[in-house]
Structures are given as C-alpha cells and as structure tokens.
Design a protein around this motif. Sequence first.
Motif, PDB file in Angstrom:
ATOM      1  N   GLY A  47     -10.069   4.242   2.860  1.00  0.00           N
ATOM      2  CA  GLY A  47      -8.940   4.615   2.023  1.00  0.00           C
ATOM      3  C   GLY A  47      -8.291   3.415   1.358  1.00  0.00           C
ATOM      4  N   GLU A  48      -7.035   3.616   0.973  1.00  0.00           N
ATOM      5  CA  GLU A  48      -6.283   2.573   0.292  1.00  0.00           C
ATOM      6  C   GLU A  48      -5.106   2.158   1.147  1.00  0.00           C
ATOM      7  OE1 GLU A  48      -5.234   3.697  -3.679  1.00  0.00           O
ATOM      8  OE2 GLU A  48      -7.176   4.631  -4.015  1.00  0.00           O
ATOM      9  N   TRP A  49      -4.712   0.901   1.039  1.00  0.00           N
ATOM     10  CA  TRP A  49      -3.583   0.389   1.817  1.00  0.00           C
ATOM     11  C   TRP A  49      -2.793  -0.529   0.918  1.00  0.00           C
ATOM     12  CZ3 TRP A  49      -2.301   1.776   6.721  1.00  0.00           C
ATOM     13  CH2 TRP A  49      -1.273   1.070   7.322  1.00  0.00           C
ATOM     14  N   ASP A  50      -1.612  -0.115   0.523  1.00  0.00           N
ATOM     15  CA  ASP A  50      -0.795  -0.969  -0.337  1.00  0.00           C
ATOM     16  C   ASP A  50       0.552  -1.294   0.300  1.00  0.00           C
ATOM     17  OD1 ASP A  50       0.366   1.511  -0.640  1.00  0.00           O
ATOM     18  OD2 ASP A  50       0.448   1.450  -2.811  1.00  0.00           O
ATOM     19  N   ASP A  51       0.650  -1.085   1.610  1.00  0.00           N
ATOM     20  CA  ASP A  51       1.879  -1.431   2.318  1.00  0.00           C
ATOM     21  C   ASP A  51       1.882  -2.929   2.628  1.00  0.00           C
ATOM     22  OD1 ASP A  51       3.205   1.145   2.565  1.00  0.00           O
ATOM     23  OD2 ASP A  51       1.467   1.692   3.768  1.00  0.00           O
ATOM     24  N   THR A  52       3.074  -3.454   2.876  1.00  0.00           N
ATOM     25  CA  THR A  52       3.256  -4.879   3.108  1.00  0.00           C
ATOM     26  C   THR A  52       3.079  -5.246   4.573  1.00  0.00           C
ATOM     27  OG1 THR A  52       4.917  -4.786   1.360  1.00  0.00           O
ATOM     28  CG2 THR A  52       4.834  -6.793   2.637  1.00  0.00           C
TER      29      THR A  52
END
Length: 96
Positions: A47-52
């Motif tokens: 999937g995608e992960w754009d959290d900091t």
Amino acid sequence: MSVYIIARFKIHDRSEYDRYSAGFSDVFKKFDGKMLSVDEDPTVLAGEWDDTRSVIIEFPSEKSALAWMTSDDYQAIAKHRDAGSTANSILVKGLE
C-alpha cells in the motif's frame, strides 16, 4: 490481557508536535505502558504510507491504556499533538 495502541501521525507543525513530545515521557512514565516502536522512516511493505510518524505502545490492560489517554496530565499535552498533527490510532487486544 495486554493491549496495544497503534498510532500514525501526519505532522504539519513540528514545533507544536515537539511541545507534545517534550512532555510525553514525564506523563507516560506514570502509567504502566511500554514504548515498543517510534519510527519516522518505516519500510512500506504494501500500500501507500504518507504519514510522518508511527508509534506502537503496549499496556497490561485496556483499563490502564484508557487511564493514560484520559488522564488530565496527558490531555494537557495532547492539545499540542492535535495542533501539530493529524492522528489516527487504534487499540488492539493481544493474544492470550
């Protein structure tokens, strides 16, 4: 039964979030929790992960986890977390 809090943060104001971080340890040590992971550079496996930032915390019971989260001391610093980030978190039960 142990429970785990799994949280993801998208930090948009680092100075506000840092105010939260600065007070976190003093509040956290009053409860029976154990920090298992704090990571700002996880390996994405699917999937995608754009959290900091991602965080995993263990507590001996749901009661102790909720006592920490709802305590006056934690709520006093959580306002800085909320001002500096968008958070998603869940509480999951461990295996018996």
